[in-house]
Design a protein around this motif. Structure first.
Motif, PDB file in Angstrom:
ATOM      1  N   TYR A  37      23.420  -2.730  -6.767  1.00 18.21           N
ATOM      2  CA  TYR A  37      24.084  -2.538  -5.579  1.00 18.21           C
ATOM      3  C   TYR A  37      24.581  -1.291  -5.384  1.00 18.21           C
ATOM      4  O   TYR A  37      25.692  -0.753  -6.043  1.00 18.21           O
ATOM      5  CB  TYR A  37      25.117  -3.525  -5.048  1.00 18.21           C
ATOM      6  CG  TYR A  37      25.591  -3.503  -3.764  1.00 18.21           C
ATOM      7  CD1 TYR A  37      24.875  -3.194  -2.719  1.00 18.21           C
ATOM      8  CD2 TYR A  37      27.095  -3.206  -3.657  1.00 18.21           C
ATOM      9  CE1 TYR A  37      25.313  -3.417  -1.346  1.00 18.21           C
ATOM     10  CE2 TYR A  37      27.570  -3.126  -2.388  1.00 18.21           C
ATOM     11  CZ  TYR A  37      26.663  -3.194  -1.454  1.00 18.21           C
ATOM     12  OH  TYR A  37      27.387  -2.906  -0.075  1.00 18.21           O
ATOM     13  N   ALA A  73      20.463  -7.845  -4.162  1.00 15.57           N
ATOM     14  CA  ALA A  73      21.409  -6.708  -5.050  1.00 15.57           C
ATOM     15  C   ALA A  73      22.578  -7.410  -5.731  1.00 15.57           C
ATOM     16  O   ALA A  73      23.014  -8.340  -5.132  1.00 15.57           O
ATOM     17  CB  ALA A  73      21.584  -5.492  -4.327  1.00 15.57           C
ATOM     18  N   GLY A 111      17.272  -8.276  -7.301  1.00 23.45           N
ATOM     19  CA  GLY A 111      16.050  -7.347  -7.209  1.00 23.45           C
ATOM     20  C   GLY A 111      16.442  -5.761  -7.540  1.00 23.45           C
ATOM     21  O   GLY A 111      15.649  -5.099  -8.004  1.00 23.45           O
ATOM     22  N   ALA A 112      17.559  -5.334  -7.368  1.00 22.76           N
ATOM     23  CA  ALA A 112      18.201  -3.900  -7.499  1.00 22.76           C
ATOM     24  C   ALA A 112      19.642  -4.054  -7.688  1.00 22.76           C
ATOM     25  O   ALA A 112      20.405  -4.786  -7.211  1.00 22.76           O
ATOM     26  CB  ALA A 112      17.684  -3.348  -6.354  1.00 22.76           C
ATOM     27  N   ARG A 132      11.431  -0.700 -12.365  1.00 22.63           N
ATOM     28  CA  ARG A 132      11.707  -1.730 -13.457  1.00 22.63           C
ATOM     29  C   ARG A 132      11.879  -3.168 -13.079  1.00 22.63           C
ATOM     30  O   ARG A 132      11.848  -3.842 -13.776  1.00 22.63           O
ATOM     31  CB  ARG A 132      13.088  -1.248 -14.117  1.00 22.63           C
ATOM     32  CG  ARG A 132      13.242   0.004 -14.826  1.00 22.63           C
ATOM     33  CD  ARG A 132      14.599   0.417 -15.360  1.00 22.63           C
ATOM     34  NE  ARG A 132      15.204   0.787 -14.248  1.00 22.63           N
ATOM     35  CZ  ARG A 132      16.678   1.064 -14.252  1.00 22.63           C
ATOM     36  NH1 ARG A 132      17.462   0.611 -15.365  1.00 22.63           N
ATOM     37  NH2 ARG A 132      17.265   1.359 -13.217  1.00 22.63           N
ATOM     38  N   ALA A 151      12.938  -6.786 -10.920  1.00 22.71           N
ATOM     39  CA  ALA A 151      14.275  -7.431 -10.918  1.00 22.71           C
ATOM     40  C   ALA A 151      14.785  -8.051 -12.345  1.00 22.71           C
ATOM     41  O   ALA A 151      13.838  -7.938 -13.354  1.00 22.71           O
ATOM     42  CB  ALA A 151      13.867  -9.026 -10.214  1.00 22.71           C
ATOM     43  N   VAL A 165      12.204  -6.929  -1.766  1.00 22.80           N
ATOM     44  CA  VAL A 165      12.955  -6.702  -2.994  1.00 22.80           C
ATOM     45  C   VAL A 165      13.324  -8.153  -3.283  1.00 22.80           C
ATOM     46  O   VAL A 165      13.388  -8.632  -4.350  1.00 22.80           O
ATOM     47  CB  VAL A 165      14.024  -5.758  -2.822  1.00 22.80           C
ATOM     48  CG1 VAL A 165      14.892  -5.626  -3.845  1.00 22.80           C
ATOM     49  CG2 VAL A 165      13.866  -4.521  -2.319  1.00 22.80           C
ATOM     50  N   VAL A 182      20.227   1.683  -1.988  1.00 27.13           N
ATOM     51  CA  VAL A 182      20.117   0.151  -1.987  1.00 27.13           C
ATOM     52  C   VAL A 182      21.317  -0.048  -1.269  1.00 27.13           C
ATOM     53  O   VAL A 182      21.262  -0.919  -0.127  1.00 27.13           O
ATOM     54  CB  VAL A 182      19.894  -0.414  -3.465  1.00 27.13           C
ATOM     55  CG1 VAL A 182      20.059  -2.133  -3.102  1.00 27.13           C
ATOM     56  CG2 VAL A 182      18.886  -0.140  -4.064  1.00 27.13           C
ATOM     57  N   ALA A 223      13.591   3.415  -4.656  1.00 25.33           N
ATOM     58  CA  ALA A 223      14.782   3.223  -5.296  1.00 25.33           C
ATOM     59  C   ALA A 223      15.078   1.696  -4.932  1.00 25.33           C
ATOM     60  O   ALA A 223      15.852   1.047  -5.757  1.00 25.33           O
ATOM     61  CB  ALA A 223      15.773   4.030  -4.371  1.00 25.33           C
ATOM     62  N   LEU A 224      14.554   1.055  -3.987  1.00 29.07           N
ATOM     63  CA  LEU A 224      14.750  -0.416  -3.819  1.00 29.07           C
ATOM     64  C   LEU A 224      14.306  -1.346  -4.922  1.00 29.07           C
ATOM     65  O   LEU A 224      14.812  -2.249  -5.122  1.00 29.07           O
ATOM     66  CB  LEU A 224      14.445  -1.008  -2.422  1.00 29.07           C
ATOM     67  CG  LEU A 224      15.061  -0.397  -1.126  1.00 29.07           C
ATOM     68  CD1 LEU A 224      14.201  -0.880  -0.003  1.00 29.07           C
ATOM     69  CD2 LEU A 224      16.478  -1.012  -1.049  1.00 29.07           C
ATOM     70  N   TRP A 225      13.310  -0.472  -5.561  1.00 31.80           N
ATOM     71  CA  TRP A 225      12.650  -1.406  -6.768  1.00 31.80           C
ATOM     72  C   TRP A 225      13.157  -0.847  -7.801  1.00 31.80           C
ATOM     73  O   TRP A 225      12.597  -1.001  -9.207  1.00 31.80           O
ATOM     74  CB  TRP A 225      11.104  -1.087  -6.620  1.00 31.80           C
ATOM     75  CG  TRP A 225      10.353  -2.150  -5.503  1.00 31.80           C
ATOM     76  CD1 TRP A 225      10.272  -1.721  -4.413  1.00 31.80           C
ATOM     77  CD2 TRP A 225      10.150  -3.422  -5.743  1.00 31.80           C
ATOM     78  NE1 TRP A 225       9.598  -2.726  -3.555  1.00 31.80           N
ATOM     79  CE2 TRP A 225       9.528  -3.671  -4.443  1.00 31.80           C
ATOM     80  CE3 TRP A 225      10.197  -4.381  -6.505  1.00 31.80           C
ATOM     81  CZ2 TRP A 225       9.287  -4.870  -4.059  1.00 31.80           C
ATOM     82  CZ3 TRP A 225       9.963  -5.582  -6.235  1.00 31.80           C
ATOM     83  CH2 TRP A 225       9.569  -6.035  -5.170  1.00 31.80           C
ATOM     84  N   ARG A 226      14.363  -0.131  -7.977  1.00 30.72           N
ATOM     85  CA  ARG A 226      14.973   0.200  -9.176  1.00 30.72           C
ATOM     86  C   ARG A 226      14.070   1.174 -10.074  1.00 30.72           C
ATOM     87  O   ARG A 226      13.959   0.717 -11.301  1.00 30.72           O
ATOM     88  CB  ARG A 226      15.447  -1.036  -9.855  1.00 30.72           C
ATOM     89  CG  ARG A 226      16.279  -1.893  -9.231  1.00 30.72           C
ATOM     90  CD  ARG A 226      16.814  -3.078 -10.137  1.00 30.72           C
ATOM     91  NE  ARG A 226      17.590  -2.705 -11.028  1.00 30.72           N
ATOM     92  CZ  ARG A 226      16.872  -3.553 -12.535  1.00 30.72           C
ATOM     93  NH1 ARG A 226      16.220  -4.234 -12.644  1.00 30.72           N
ATOM     94  NH2 ARG A 226      17.956  -2.723 -13.472  1.00 30.72           N
TER      95      ARG A 226
END
Length: 250
Positions: A75, A239, A72-73, A52, A54, A101, A79, A46-49
């Motif tokens: 908020y 974020a 990076g993601a 997808r 940044a 991230v 995250v 999930a930290l890396w969306r």
């Protein structure tokens, strides 16, 4: 018997004890609460969306002097929980995944022309108030920036961290302030000491922070670096709130 004097740097000792406690005590995932893991695989993703990557973000309205910003993601959800666990609850080992991230946000900026020439890219963390650092026992943004620089060097990017900004006056907590009030609150609040200014001269500086909301703090940081003769190449954050920002890949 005379009691031994208490350690002078109590904040540092709190950080050390948190590190030791994390090694021996059971923990729950900072993102979702799953037991016996500080960060589960799902929250790490999930930290890396969701893969997808940044994106460039723009606050509305854009404060004067704000450089281009990459996040990076969004908020939200896991995250947000992981950032708060690192920043406010002293989950120090989360600096590594958060730094990864942030490194992704830096690379997104580099891919769009940030830096280039003038030596290594210099990551300049936005400073926390001294009182906040003492209370938390660590400087969260600096810790994340150091983790990001290690990741970036592993990927072959010439980069270094310079804690070249400091607060020159006290500011109030930004929570609850609107965009205009935040600009007033931080106006003129940051400076670059002369020794750091000499190190910044001629090098592309990328401002880094854990979170951007209105962009007021990053705009003030950019002003301070420019006033010291530095060249602000852009900004990168872990974020940004997707509800109030336009995520854009350009």
């Amino acid at each position: 018997m005379v009691a031994a004097p208490a350690p002078r740097d109590s904040g540092l000792m709190r950080g050390v004890w948190r590190e030791l406690a994390g090694l021996v005590l059971p923990v729950d995932c900072a993102g979702c609460g799953q037991p016996r893991t500080e960060l589960c695989a799902a929250c790490h993703r999930a930290l890396w969306r969701g893969g997808r990557g940044a994106a460039r973000v723009r606050p509305r309205p854009v404060p004067a002097g704000l450089p281009r910003v990459w996040a990076g993601a969004p908020y939200a959800d896991e995250v947000r929980a992981v950032l708060l666990a690192h920043k406010e609850r002293g989950a120090l080992r989360l600096a590594a995944p958060l730094g990864a991230v942030l490194a992704g946000a830096v690379l997104a900026g580099v891919a769009r022309g940030v830096g280039g020439g003038g030596g290594p890219l210099v990551l300049v963390p936005v400073p926390s108030a001294r009182r906040a650092v003492a209370g938390r026992g660590h400087d969260p943004v600096r810790r994340i920036a150091l983790a990001a620089s290690a990741e970036l060097r592993r990927r072959g990017l010439a980069v270094r961290v310079l804690a070249g900004l400091r607060q020159r006056r006290v500011v109030v907590d930004q929570a609850g302030l609107d965009a205009r009030q935040r600009l007033v609150n931080v106006a003129g609040a940051l400076e670059v000491p002369s020794t750091a200014g000499r190190l910044l001269a001629g090098a592309p500086a990328l401002l880094v922070d854990d979170l951007v909301t209105t962009g007021a703090t990053l705009a003030e940081a950019a002003r301070a670096v420019r006033a010291a003769g530095g060249r602000v190449a852009g900004a990168a954050v872990v974020a940004a709130p997707g509800s109030s920002f336009s995520f854009n890949s350009t």
